[in-house]
Write a protein that holds these residues in place. Sequence first.
Motif, PDB file in Angstrom:
ATOM      1  N   TYR A 108       0.791  -0.750   0.414  1.00  0.00           N
ATOM      2  CA  TYR A 108       0.389   0.236   0.050  1.00  0.00           C
ATOM      3  C   TYR A 108       1.187   1.392   0.603  1.00  0.00           C
ATOM      4  O   TYR A 108       1.890   0.970   0.205  1.00  0.00           O
ATOM      5  CB  TYR A 108      -0.679  -0.110   1.673  1.00  0.00           C
ATOM      6  CG  TYR A 108      -0.064   0.353   2.446  1.00  0.00           C
ATOM      7  CD1 TYR A 108       0.726  -0.046   2.939  1.00  0.00           C
ATOM      8  CD2 TYR A 108      -0.425   1.465   3.438  1.00  0.00           C
ATOM      9  CE1 TYR A 108       0.875  -0.237   4.246  1.00  0.00           C
ATOM     10  CE2 TYR A 108      -0.284   1.849   4.221  1.00  0.00           C
ATOM     11  CZ  TYR A 108       0.469   0.985   4.923  1.00  0.00           C
ATOM     12  OH  TYR A 108       1.884   1.338   6.189  1.00  0.00           O
ATOM     13  N   ARG A 110       7.860   3.713  -4.391  1.00  0.00           N
ATOM     14  CA  ARG A 110       8.066   2.999  -3.705  1.00  0.00           C
ATOM     15  C   ARG A 110       7.192   1.562  -3.762  1.00  0.00           C
ATOM     16  O   ARG A 110       7.416   0.656  -3.414  1.00  0.00           O
ATOM     17  CB  ARG A 110       7.901   3.775  -2.400  1.00  0.00           C
ATOM     18  CG  ARG A 110       8.274   3.170  -0.650  1.00  0.00           C
ATOM     19  CD  ARG A 110       8.117   3.440   0.614  1.00  0.00           C
ATOM     20  NE  ARG A 110       6.678   3.876   0.207  1.00  0.00           N
ATOM     21  CZ  ARG A 110       6.505   4.911   1.441  1.00  0.00           C
ATOM     22  NH1 ARG A 110       7.762   5.555   2.649  1.00  0.00           N
ATOM     23  NH2 ARG A 110       5.450   5.317   2.135  1.00  0.00           N
ATOM     24  N   LYS A 115       6.177  -1.670   2.314  1.00  0.00           N
ATOM     25  CA  LYS A 115       4.871  -1.015   2.472  1.00  0.00           C
ATOM     26  C   LYS A 115       4.233  -2.111   2.230  1.00  0.00           C
ATOM     27  O   LYS A 115       3.506  -1.996   1.410  1.00  0.00           O
ATOM     28  CB  LYS A 115       4.434  -0.185   2.107  1.00  0.00           C
ATOM     29  CG  LYS A 115       4.230   1.221   3.055  1.00  0.00           C
ATOM     30  CD  LYS A 115       3.811   2.667   2.636  1.00  0.00           C
ATOM     31  CE  LYS A 115       3.391   3.183   3.508  1.00  0.00           C
ATOM     32  NZ  LYS A 115       3.701   2.920   4.741  1.00  0.00           N
ATOM     33  N   GLU A 155      11.743   2.601  14.951  1.00  0.00           N
ATOM     34  CA  GLU A 155      11.034   3.695  14.356  1.00  0.00           C
ATOM     35  C   GLU A 155       9.626   3.965  14.956  1.00  0.00           C
ATOM     36  O   GLU A 155       9.201   3.004  15.763  1.00  0.00           O
ATOM     37  CB  GLU A 155      10.581   3.846  12.256  1.00  0.00           C
ATOM     38  CG  GLU A 155       9.678   2.320  12.049  1.00  0.00           C
ATOM     39  CD  GLU A 155       9.951   2.071  10.836  1.00  0.00           C
ATOM     40  OE1 GLU A 155      10.082   3.074   9.934  1.00  0.00           O
ATOM     41  OE2 GLU A 155       9.178   0.882  10.412  1.00  0.00           O
ATOM     42  N   SER A 166       5.621   6.009  11.601  1.00  0.00           N
ATOM     43  CA  SER A 166       6.383   7.565  11.549  1.00  0.00           C
ATOM     44  C   SER A 166       7.626   6.254  11.161  1.00  0.00           C
ATOM     45  O   SER A 166       8.146   5.465  11.935  1.00  0.00           O
ATOM     46  CB  SER A 166       6.007   8.381  12.343  1.00  0.00           C
ATOM     47  OG  SER A 166       5.952   8.008  13.593  1.00  0.00           O
ATOM     48  N   ILE A 186       8.682   8.702   2.890  1.00  0.00           N
ATOM     49  CA  ILE A 186       9.329  10.045   1.723  1.00  0.00           C
ATOM     50  C   ILE A 186       9.043  11.249   2.837  1.00  0.00           C
ATOM     51  O   ILE A 186      10.029  11.700   2.386  1.00  0.00           O
ATOM     52  CB  ILE A 186       8.159   9.648   1.331  1.00  0.00           C
ATOM     53  CG1 ILE A 186       7.851   8.216   0.117  1.00  0.00           C
ATOM     54  CG2 ILE A 186       8.152  10.668  -0.039  1.00  0.00           C
ATOM     55  CD1 ILE A 186       8.566   7.893  -0.709  1.00  0.00           C
ATOM     56  N   THR A 187       8.484  11.711   3.597  1.00  0.00           N
ATOM     57  CA  THR A 187       8.974  12.220   4.672  1.00  0.00           C
ATOM     58  C   THR A 187      10.578  12.808   5.138  1.00  0.00           C
ATOM     59  O   THR A 187      10.530  13.499   5.257  1.00  0.00           O
ATOM     60  CB  THR A 187       7.866  12.586   5.663  1.00  0.00           C
ATOM     61  OG1 THR A 187       6.510  12.214   4.455  1.00  0.00           O
ATOM     62  CG2 THR A 187       7.855  13.832   6.375  1.00  0.00           C
ATOM     63  N   THR A 227       3.753  10.604   6.585  1.00  0.00           N
ATOM     64  CA  THR A 227       2.862  11.487   5.214  1.00  0.00           C
ATOM     65  C   THR A 227       2.057  12.341   6.020  1.00  0.00           C
ATOM     66  O   THR A 227       1.399  13.307   5.407  1.00  0.00           O
ATOM     67  CB  THR A 227       2.247  10.587   4.515  1.00  0.00           C
ATOM     68  OG1 THR A 227       3.237  10.117   4.146  1.00  0.00           O
ATOM     69  CG2 THR A 227       0.848  11.735   3.789  1.00  0.00           C
TER      70      THR A 227
HETATM   71  N1  PDD Z   1       2.723   5.454   6.715  1.00  0.00           N
HETATM   72  N2  PDD Z   1       7.256   4.399   8.767  1.00  0.00           N
HETATM   73  C1  PDD Z   1       6.059   3.594   9.290  1.00  0.00           C
HETATM   74  C2  PDD Z   1       6.034   1.809  10.145  1.00  0.00           C
HETATM   75  C3  PDD Z   1       4.437   3.191   8.265  1.00  0.00           C
HETATM   76  O1  PDD Z   1       4.101   3.344   7.949  1.00  0.00           O
HETATM   77  C4  PDD Z   1       5.308   5.055   7.497  1.00  0.00           C
HETATM   78  C5  PDD Z   1       4.088   5.856   7.138  1.00  0.00           C
HETATM   79  C6  PDD Z   1       6.508   6.115   7.792  1.00  0.00           C
HETATM   80  C7  PDD Z   1       6.764   6.607   7.890  1.00  0.00           C
HETATM   81  O2  PDD Z   1       6.958   7.171   5.610  1.00  0.00           O
HETATM   82  P1  PDD Z   1       6.148   8.288   4.743  1.00  0.00           P
HETATM   83  O3  PDD Z   1       6.916   9.133   5.440  1.00  0.00           O
HETATM   84  O4  PDD Z   1       6.155   8.062   3.388  1.00  0.00           O
HETATM   85  O5  PDD Z   1       4.396   8.016   5.044  1.00  0.00           O
HETATM   86  C8  PDD Z   1       7.160   5.139   8.527  1.00  0.00           C
HETATM   87  C9  PDD Z   1       1.230   5.671   6.176  1.00  0.00           C
HETATM   88  C10 PDD Z   1       1.080   6.649   6.366  1.00  0.00           C
HETATM   89  C11 PDD Z   1       0.090   4.641   6.524  1.00  0.00           C
HETATM   90  O6  PDD Z   1       0.235   3.416   7.413  1.00  0.00           O
HETATM   91  O7  PDD Z   1      -0.818   5.426   6.861  1.00  0.00           O
END
Ligand code: PDD
Length: 284
Positions: A33, A52, A146, A179, A183, A206-207, A243
């Motif tokens: 996802y 990604r 992911k 982490e 996030s 990505i963030t 995000t």
């Molecule tokens: N989650 N680490 C994990 C385990 C995450 O699930 C996420 C994002 C991130 C940050 O990734 P990004 O900066 O690409 O959003 C790090 C999303 C937002 C979610 O599960 O909805």
Amino acid sequence: MPDLAYVNGKIMPIEKAVVPIEDRGYQFGDGVYEFIASYEGHLFMLEEHLDRLERSMRELAFDPISRADIRKAVLNLFNRSGYQRAGIYIQISRGVAPRNHAITPGMTPQIIMTIRPVKEMPETLRKNGATAITVEDTRWCRCDIKTVQLLANSLAKQKSLDAGCDDAIFVSSQGIVREGTSSNLFIVSGGRLVTHPLTNNILPGITRMVVLDISRDAGLDVEETFFGTDALYGADEVFLTGTVTELLPIVRIDGKSIGDGKVGQTTRRLYDLLRKQALAGGAA
Ligand code: PDD
């Protein structure tokens, strides 16, 4: 306009959307996802999210899907919704087949999406900082993909809420800080920004990538290296990136104050820079 769903090419109100019970995403967590946010009518870092998503599918050896088709479907749903500040959830499962651990050849990947207004973080959390607990990281060894297998993340998040905190931080059995539940995590120590390196044990956020770029451009000293809970508790500042999270200060972990217990200057500065970049539409 109601919140919308997309199911294999068809757009409908979310409550009308259903998937087959033998979808492997549903039975085996065999799905990947992305979650993409828009700011003022544009999708932030769309191509990076698509990169990604493609990588996730490649790592799991899904039958390929055209990136152009996915992009077209995302943009079409986004435009149909009319939302300016939306969150688009995209999920692709390997396909539908009679339940079998072995993978049935020739399945067609199933694409579903939903779109809703972004549920913003409460302003008080942004202003005063959030609190967290640490939990042992019991997730599988491919957290760089992911996938929709988020049970450990979900249970850890709930544990933090039950403890009266806002989130949980995964720490390996060896004491390495990894982490958050949805996030990535950064610490600021002695003027230096430190975050876990990209390995199979964290998501390549990505963030995280944007914040690393912004920080380097701002002349900050940045290091992607392993660190333990002593460094976490002893940091001057701690923040999460994601995000929806954007860049969220953490001021208390496991009952211990971080720094002086207030949102730090570097965190505030980087949050402002991140917001500026997101509102400007992408790369600085
Ligand atoms: N989650 N680490 C994990 C385990 C995450 O699930 C996420 C994002 C991130 C940050 O990734 P990004 O900066 O690409 O959003 C790090 C999303 C937002 C979610 O599960 O909805």
